[in-house]
Scaffold this active site. Structure first.
Site, PDB file in Angstrom:
ATOM      1  N   GLY A   1       0.839  -1.209   0.000  1.00  0.00           N
ATOM      2  CA  GLY A   1       0.000   0.000   0.000  1.00  0.00           C
ATOM      3  C   GLY A   1       0.869   1.253   0.000  1.00  0.00           C
ATOM      4  N   SER A   2       0.357   2.295   0.654  1.00  0.00           N
ATOM      5  CA  SER A   2       0.994   3.616   0.548  1.00  0.00           C
ATOM      6  C   SER A   2       2.397   3.697   1.139  1.00  0.00           C
ATOM      7  CB  SER A   2       0.104   4.653   1.218  1.00  0.00           C
ATOM      8  OG  SER A   2      -1.107   4.734   0.509  1.00  0.00           O
ATOM      9  N   ILE A   3       2.787   2.745   1.987  1.00  0.00           N
ATOM     10  CA  ILE A   3       4.156   2.800   2.511  1.00  0.00           C
ATOM     11  C   ILE A   3       5.174   2.592   1.381  1.00  0.00           C
ATOM     12  CG2 ILE A   3       3.642   2.164   4.901  1.00  0.00           C
ATOM     13  CD1 ILE A   3       4.421  -0.711   4.247  1.00  0.00           C
ATOM     14  N   PHE A   4       4.649   2.254   0.186  1.00  0.00           N
ATOM     15  CA  PHE A   4       5.542   2.057  -0.957  1.00  0.00           C
ATOM     16  C   PHE A   4       5.790   3.359  -1.722  1.00  0.00           C
ATOM     17  CE2 PHE A   4       6.990  -0.211  -4.862  1.00  0.00           C
ATOM     18  CZ  PHE A   4       7.887  -1.065  -4.263  1.00  0.00           C
ATOM     19  N   LYS A   5       4.990   4.391  -1.445  1.00  0.00           N
ATOM     20  CA  LYS A   5       5.104   5.641  -2.217  1.00  0.00           C
ATOM     21  C   LYS A   5       6.490   6.292  -2.135  1.00  0.00           C
ATOM     22  CE  LYS A   5       0.184   6.601  -2.246  1.00  0.00           C
ATOM     23  NZ  LYS A   5      -0.906   6.989  -1.376  1.00  0.00           N
TER      24      LYS A   5
END
Lengths: 590, 115
Positions: free
Chosen positions: A291-295
């Protein structure tokens, strides 16, 4: 004539006696041949059985210590109960009495006691209480053998990391399995004479092979940090009424894993049978869509390539962006956002546009450089590499979804290592759990040294990215609840939908996460908290970020890392001294 | 004929007497040596026996001492394990909070002293 007859009679008798003696001699010869040649080996064994005693010197498994020298796994000698069925007269009564003490059904014991074998195990590794009770029965045909048992005095603490051993003390999971060869040691024996009472004479024996104790391991795990991580993780899981969770604490400068917590917890003293699948170390064996922790990965890559600057603006299409036939949404609609704000407000559309700017191939290369899609190299068994499809298989929508962490799978350890690389000025370190292998006297056999895998980002890019991640925990950011009083926290929230059980599309279940490092400008800790299937509010910023904050606060204090603000008052500060009455002389003068 | 026989008898008797006298001289010596040897053998036997018994006794004592050492080592190990179990952070925190009423101080309640 008479004389001749008498003489003939005497000769006849002599012949008979001679033949008799010859027969006796032949019998003696045959017997001697049988004893000396045919039965020699068997008789020698019988003799040794009666006069010699072979005492097994059991191997001692090495101790597992935490980083501060506290024992996490030790060995204890306990009694194992065996029976010689032929020597037991009343088998029913024996089975009946043992059944209540051992907690084994009477029928099962009875079938063991009726066995035709000369030796049967009734119960391996009894508790001291059970052994006392059985000894008190003084039953014939029962005996005890001392065996080594692994014991984990801290019970659930780091249970999944330590793993467990089998009935013969062989490592089956975790560190116990990974380092079985080094810590198991080898058994020996001593052959001694024994007297009529069966007591051993001359302890040195006539033949002795010494048992070799296994080496000890000193882990990077700190039992107090591990405790804090487990306690706060469990609290977060309980509060969110979640299925489970993970927390991992790492020193970003070295890659040393300080804590690895998995909820529900696992007590290695009980073994896997009584604990379901809780023995699995999900921090390395289970993958999830980040999820967003990959941004920050896509933003860091674009920054490194010089394609974007923190202040560059992207239009976030007011929360709805069409790619081919698919529509990407943001949780909150945004218009123009800077690259920093894309991170701060966690815009899927902003990240997607940055990824398009970066391109499939370059993005894929950076994903690999950050260590995703490959084993981290940690010493534990069962680590999985996750799944990062090659860029050649990506469609446009894949490029977009991967930029916000959907469409790939990672492990918690990989994410922690990648964020540690950002914290460590762009250098990816190999995560490790074993600090040192040492002998019983503490002599170092092997020592781990921090190992840089590769430089992923330049120092400048890493610094820019850190500053961007700090905004996430500041006013208006998605991770405000991760703030630690007195410190800047750099991190990112994540809320990812889980893939549906049938493998097509997504379910309504989520994984909420927060990963970050603290203090942001001089990172000492990287912490990731992952909550599996929270109920009610499922956002990472609400479910996981508070747990991060509590862990970081306590661990920093434990490591004597204090906020600058606390150093304002010193022993030399006159005002402070006056309030404490430390200068009575001055008071008198005054 | 009788004279001859008696004379021969007298002569042989004299010779025999002479031999007996010679043997008697050595008999005491032989008996003495044999006696000494016998005493030596018996004494040696008893010495061997006493040494053997002493070795056996020492063997038993060493065996018992080693068994005692092993038992004490086991006790020590068990006590170390018990100490480790009592030192668990969870237990200490429970006692600190539950029995002693301790709390985690807030950052504002702490002052770092620089000496």
């Amino acid at each position: 004539m008479v004389k001749l007859k008498i003489r003939s009679e005497i000769l006849k008798n002599i012949r008979i006696v001679g033949v008799l003696f010859l027969c006796l001699l032949a019998i003696a010869g045959i017997r001697a041949f049988t004893l000396q040649i045919i039965q020699a080996e068997w008789l020698r064994e019988r003799l040794e059985e009666q006069t010699m005693k072979k005492e097994v010197l059991s191997n001692k498994r090495g101790t597992l210590y935490d980083a501060t020298g506290v024992e996490l796994a030790v060995n204890l000698d306990v009694d194992s109960l065996y029976a010689r069925p032929r020597q037991i007269l009343d088998k029913t009564e024996t089975a009946q009495q043992l059944s209540t003490i051992l907690g084994i059904s009477r029928d099962k014991l009875l079938s063991l006691l009726r066995s035709k074998q000369s030796f049967v195990w009734l119960r391996r590794k009894l508790t001291p209480d059970q052994a006392e009770k059985v000894k008190a029965l003084k039953m014939s045909g029962l005996g005890f053998i001392r065996e080594s048992q692994r014991f984990y005095p801290h019970r659930e603490l780091a249970g999944q990391v330590l793993g467990y051993v089998g009935i013969d003390c062989q490592g089956l999971e975790g560190i116990e399995r990974a380092f079985d060869r080094q810590i198991k040691g080898t058994s020996g024996f001593v052959l001694v004479h024994r007297d009529a009472l069966g007591q051993g004479l001359f302890p040195e024996g006539i033949k002795k092979v010494d048992a070799i104790r296994g080496y000890d391991l000193v882990l990077t795990i700190d039992k107090n940090i591990q405790y804090i991580a487990e306690k706060e993780l469990q609290a977060a899981v309980t509060n969110a009424r979640a299925k489970g969770g993970l927390a991992l604490v790492m020193d970003p400068r070295t890659g040393a894993v300080l804590a690895m917590a998995v909820a529900p917890a696992f007590n290695p003293n009980q073994g896997p049978q009584e604990s379901g699948h809780t023995w699995k170390n999900r921090a390395i064996t289970d993958v999830f869509e980040p999820g967003s922790i990959f941004k920050p990965i896509v933003v860091g890559s674009a920054l490194e390539e010089g394609l974007v600057k923190p202040g560059d603006l992207y239009h976030c299409e007011n929360g709805s962006y069409c790619i081919g036939k698919r529509i990407i949404h943001d949780v909150h609609p945004h218009g123009l956002l800077s690259v920093t704000e894309v991170i701060k407000y966690s815009s899927n559309i902003g990240a997607s546009k940055i990824a398009q700017h970066l391109g499939k191939e370059r993005f894929y290369q950076y994903i690999r450089k950050f260590g995703f899609g490959q084993l981290s190299g940690i010493e534990l068994p069962g680590e999985v590499s996750g799944s990062v499809p090659p860029s050649s298989q990506w469609r446009d929508i894949n490029l977009s979804t991967i930029s916000f962490g959907q469409g790939i799978s990672v492990t918690a350890l990989q994410v922690a290592a990648a964020y540690s690389a950002i914290a460590n000025n762009g250098v990816l370190m190999r995560p490790y759990l074993v600090k040192r292998i040492q002998d019983e006297q503490g002599g170092v056999i092997q020592e781990s040294v921090p190992q840089a895998v590769r430089r992923v980002l330049s120092e400048r890019t890493a610094r820019l990215l850190k500053d961007m991640l700090v905004t996430v925990t500041q006013q208006g950011g998605t991770g405000q609840k991760a703030v630690v009083e007195g410190f800047d926290v750099a991190g990112k929230t994540g809320t990812a939908q889980k893939i549906a059980a049938h493998g097509k599309g997504y379910s309504d279940k989520c994984i909420a996460s927060f990963v970050g490092f603290v203090p942001a400008q001089d990172p000492k800790l990287t912490i990731i908290v992952v909550i599996d299937e929270p109920r009610g509010v499922t956002y990472g910023g609400v479910v996981a970020a508070p747990a991060f904050s509590k862990m970081a606060q306590q661990i920093l204090w434990y490591q004597r890392i204090y906020p600058e603000s606390l150093f304002q008052k010193t022993i030399q500060d006159p005002e402070w001294r006056e309030t404490r009455g430390l200068d009575p002389g001055k008071e008198k003068q005054g | 004929m009788i004279h001859v026989i008696s004379e021969r008898f007298i002569h042989t008797n004299i010779l025999a007497h002479q031999r007996v006298t010679d043997k008697a001289q050595y008999r005491w010596l032989i008996l003495l040596i044999a006696g000494c040897l016998a005493i030596g053998v018996v004494a040696g036997f008893f010495l061997y026996l006493s040494v053997r018994v002493e070795i056996l006794q020492t063997g038993y004592q060493i065996s018992q001492a080693l068994a005692e050492k092993e038992r004490l080592t086991q006790d020590n190990n068990a006590l170390r394990v018990e100490r480790s179990a009592l030192m668990t952070t969870a237990r200490i925190e429970k006692i600190a909070r539950g029995e002693l009423g301790m709390i985690t101080p807030h950052a504002k309640q702490i002052i770092i002293l620089e000496w």
